[in-house]
Design a protein around this motif. Sequence first.
Motif, short mmCIF file in Angstrom:
data_model
loop_
_atom_site.label_atom_id
_atom_site.label_comp_id
_atom_site.label_asym_id
_atom_site.label_seq_id
_atom_site.Cartn_x
_atom_site.Cartn_y
_atom_site.Cartn_z
N THR A 527 38.30 33.84 39.94
CA THR A 527 39.40 32.89 39.80
C THR A 527 39.89 32.42 41.16
N SER A 528 40.56 31.29 41.15
CA SER A 528 40.98 30.63 42.38
C SER A 528 42.30 31.20 42.92
N ILE A 529 42.45 31.21 44.26
CA ILE A 529 43.72 31.65 44.86
C ILE A 529 44.78 30.56 44.78
N PHE A 530 44.42 29.37 44.30
CA PHE A 530 45.39 28.28 44.13
C PHE A 530 45.87 28.17 42.68
N ASP A 531 45.44 29.10 41.85
CA ASP A 531 45.69 29.06 40.41
C ASP A 531 46.66 30.18 40.04
N ASN A 532 47.66 29.88 39.21
CA ASN A 532 48.58 30.93 38.75
C ASN A 532 48.10 31.55 37.43
N ILE A 533 46.80 31.57 37.24
CA ILE A 533 46.19 32.10 36.01
C ILE A 533 46.56 33.56 35.78
N SER A 534 46.75 34.33 36.88
CA SER A 534 47.10 35.74 36.70
C SER A 534 48.49 35.90 36.09
N LYS A 535 49.35 34.91 36.27
CA LYS A 535 50.67 34.95 35.65
C LYS A 535 50.60 34.53 34.18
N LEU A 536 49.70 33.61 33.88
CA LEU A 536 49.53 33.20 32.49
C LEU A 536 48.94 34.33 31.65
N LEU A 537 47.87 34.96 32.18
CA LEU A 537 47.18 36.01 31.43
C LEU A 537 47.71 37.41 31.72
N GLN A 538 48.65 37.52 32.69
CA GLN A 538 49.26 38.82 33.02
C GLN A 538 48.20 39.87 33.37
N PHE A 539 47.33 39.53 34.34
CA PHE A 539 46.30 40.50 34.71
C PHE A 539 46.41 40.91 36.18
N ASP A 540 45.89 42.11 36.45
CA ASP A 540 45.61 42.57 37.80
C ASP A 540 44.10 42.49 37.97
N ASN A 541 43.64 42.82 39.17
CA ASN A 541 42.19 42.81 39.40
C ASN A 541 41.66 44.23 39.62
N ASP A 542 42.30 45.20 38.95
CA ASP A 542 41.89 46.60 39.13
C ASP A 542 40.88 47.05 38.09
N GLY A 543 40.30 46.10 37.38
CA GLY A 543 39.34 46.43 36.33
C GLY A 543 39.68 45.75 35.03
N ASP A 544 40.71 44.90 35.04
CA ASP A 544 41.04 44.13 33.84
C ASP A 544 39.87 43.21 33.49
N GLN A 545 39.63 43.09 32.19
CA GLN A 545 38.56 42.21 31.73
C GLN A 545 39.14 41.05 30.92
N ALA A 546 38.42 39.97 30.92
CA ALA A 546 38.78 38.82 30.10
C ALA A 546 37.71 38.62 29.03
#
Length: 839
Positions: A527-546
């Motif tokens: 995912t992009s660093i210009f995207d607030n997608i992590s706020k929409l999907l409420q994820f971390d990058n510690d092993g979260d899957q989509a």
Amino acid sequence: MGSFLQNQVHIYSLDTSAFYSHPEKEINQQIIDFKIEKRELKQMQSQENDEQRVKRIKEITKSIGLLKKKMKDEIEKNISIRELDSERLIDGNVISVFESTLTRTLNIPTDTLTEDILVVRTYYFDILKSLISNGFIHNGEKYIYFSSSAGQIRTKKGVFIKESQWIKHRNSLTCGLTVDDVNAKGGANINKYLAYIALTNSASEQMVNFDINKCIVVPDLETKVDGVVDFIDDKTYEITRKNMSIPIEHTDGAGMILPSLSKNSFMIRLPFIKGLLIPFAFDDWVKEHKGSNSKIQDIYGKTWDIFDDDIQIIFTKSQFKMANYYNGWDDYRDKFIKYNCQAAMLNEENEEFGEVKLNYQMLQTLNKMTDAELKEISSKTIEDILELGTNRDVMLRVLGAKKPEYKKNNFQKALSIYPELLNDNHSKQVIKDVKKSMIKDAKAAKLKISGKYTFLCPDMYAFCEKLFKGIDNPTGLLGNGEVYCRLFDDGKLDLLRSPHLYREHAIRNNIKNDERNKWFITQGIYTSIFDNISKLLQFDNDGDQALVVDCPTFVSVAGRHMDGVVPLYYEMAVAEKQDIDSNNIYNGLISAFNANIGRISNDITKIWNSEDPNINVVKWLCAENNYIIDYAKTLYMPKRPEFADEEINKYIKSKSPHFFKYAKDKDDHKVEELNNSIVNRLENLIPNKRIQFKKVAGDLDYKLLMSNPRTKVDQEIIDKYIELDKSKRWNIGESNYKKGQDPFINKKIRDSLLEGYNDQNYVVDVLIKYLYLKKKSGFKHTLWDSFGDIVLHNLRKNLSHMISCESCGIRTHKKSNSTKYCNACAKSIKNKQNKKYYS
């Protein structure tokens, strides 16, 4: 990877009643007796003496209340250290857990029953308080509270460990960090600390090529991302749409590992370190990018050269949970080596991907979908249900024979190499059971969908720009609204995560090019660093899957529903530190036990499945849900304004939606009438036709499952098998009996049947002959659960001398490596060729 999934140990799982004193046992038995009588009275049909029955129920209710108070008083006055009732250590209380750093450190052999650790579920909080404060005694050994994982906290469970084992191994499990060390630096948030300790209990395998000397920890990549959000004020509940610059930690939980160590992403566990390691050639990146500096500073200010120091793994501070309690990385590294600590890996991404399914949360938010669209999205599931019994590929798939090899059990492996097993009564019975489950699941919106589950990964190219070029606002390789995943073609994708409460369909463009193909080498979705997608999907990058969906119809419908939808945003409270002691641990656990996340989720489902969903109410409840999740850490929960409370209560006072009959096994009187909500429409869309079995493979030859087909039935073995099979149903319940979900019981049955016999093949051959020839049983779960490895070995050995005729499919013995046909087909083909030649 995946081999560790086979390695299990067996432990006892009890509840706090296993620590009752004699008076407490007597009171508890009285309560149980009264409850049984009350239940029987309630189940009685109304008769002439109905008034007396109602009166007696009231008397019992009052008596139970008095006894509960008496029990509470008795527990409170019992201040002595409690003892475990050894009579509670029965087979029915044994659970199987996967091998972990904890079990390896304690030297617990695989596939054995241990009493070094026990799981205790809480029914009486006062008993839990005693166990945490004083420990308990069993067989002359003292046990102390170890920890509780997030999942165990949700089910009010805790792990206890022999104090002698803890004293012996605590430095290995905590990398030398003592409770006194933590308290000397101001303490920690109790429940976070417990979660970090519990990391050692994660199912894992040891990382054999790990070298702590070739690792460093660096600051995370954090930038401010501009975007439109719906801001919810936690005091007034006012929702304001505004453009905000939100700080986002893009590498939250993620680090990098050189591809020479691993080509695949995987989750890692070290003492107080957790997260996802993503293969990225940061060494090549430095070499290829002009102006890069191979010297970088760690989080403690020490400079390292990735080439001179041979750095292979770069952790981030977000992964190092107790970084502030060590005196530099050298301090942690030296203790890691001194105390023989372990690095463990789990959940490595795989090359094979199984089928994926939606859930009702993901579907219910698409409430304006047309019937035609719903039918299209459901079509694959409906097709499978209709073709059960007549389509070999479908039957093999639903039975699990087409799953990735490491996920198959022995019966599924046998099916994949010998489809003739489909014609057996056992397979047919399993298919009948699977069909019931498939229909039930489909009506609860567990629908097959084109897509894959994969790790969410940040743009590590941008991270390297920050690390090695010092660019505070890097550009990376991905623009806003773009993602990269090599598993899919270019085009629009829908990214989904559970829980899915608000409208959280992240429609993004998957765009590939040579540069992205070169640096993003894993199967993850970047995912992009210009995207607030992590706020929409409420994820971390510690092993979260989509769940990444590429079904055109679903993506189109989701895109239409996301028009005008923006992420929710609200200020979260900060968790406070406390001294780690028994009193604070108990209070922290009680706070966590009382956080009812499921209730809010179910209330949101009621709204989505109402006639006129109020989206603002959904937004409020989503925010409350996250405050509840964090409550155990922060002890903060916003107070609902009166107007919001009134609006919310309009919806949540209703019963559960109709489809909860299937999703949650709710009784008819506990669900609403069928309405036209998107999930409820599946009630009439999903078919339920009787299975008409057809022959879908060649004849089953049971002798191929045997080592010696001439073995005769031994009645003594058969009688013992029947007795053990019946006891298995009693010990683990009918549903788990059918699924074979108790490795401990399965092993006990195996050991018991093999007792007194030197030849295990003989025992298995007797059972096969009895079940497949004499009885022709439709229930062979115990055979496959306890002896499946031997049966599979026999089958593979016997099939190695055979081929499946390319003309008729019948199995036949190979005359040579070039044999393709059975004798009859070979003769027929030769006659046709001769006829053609001489004509």
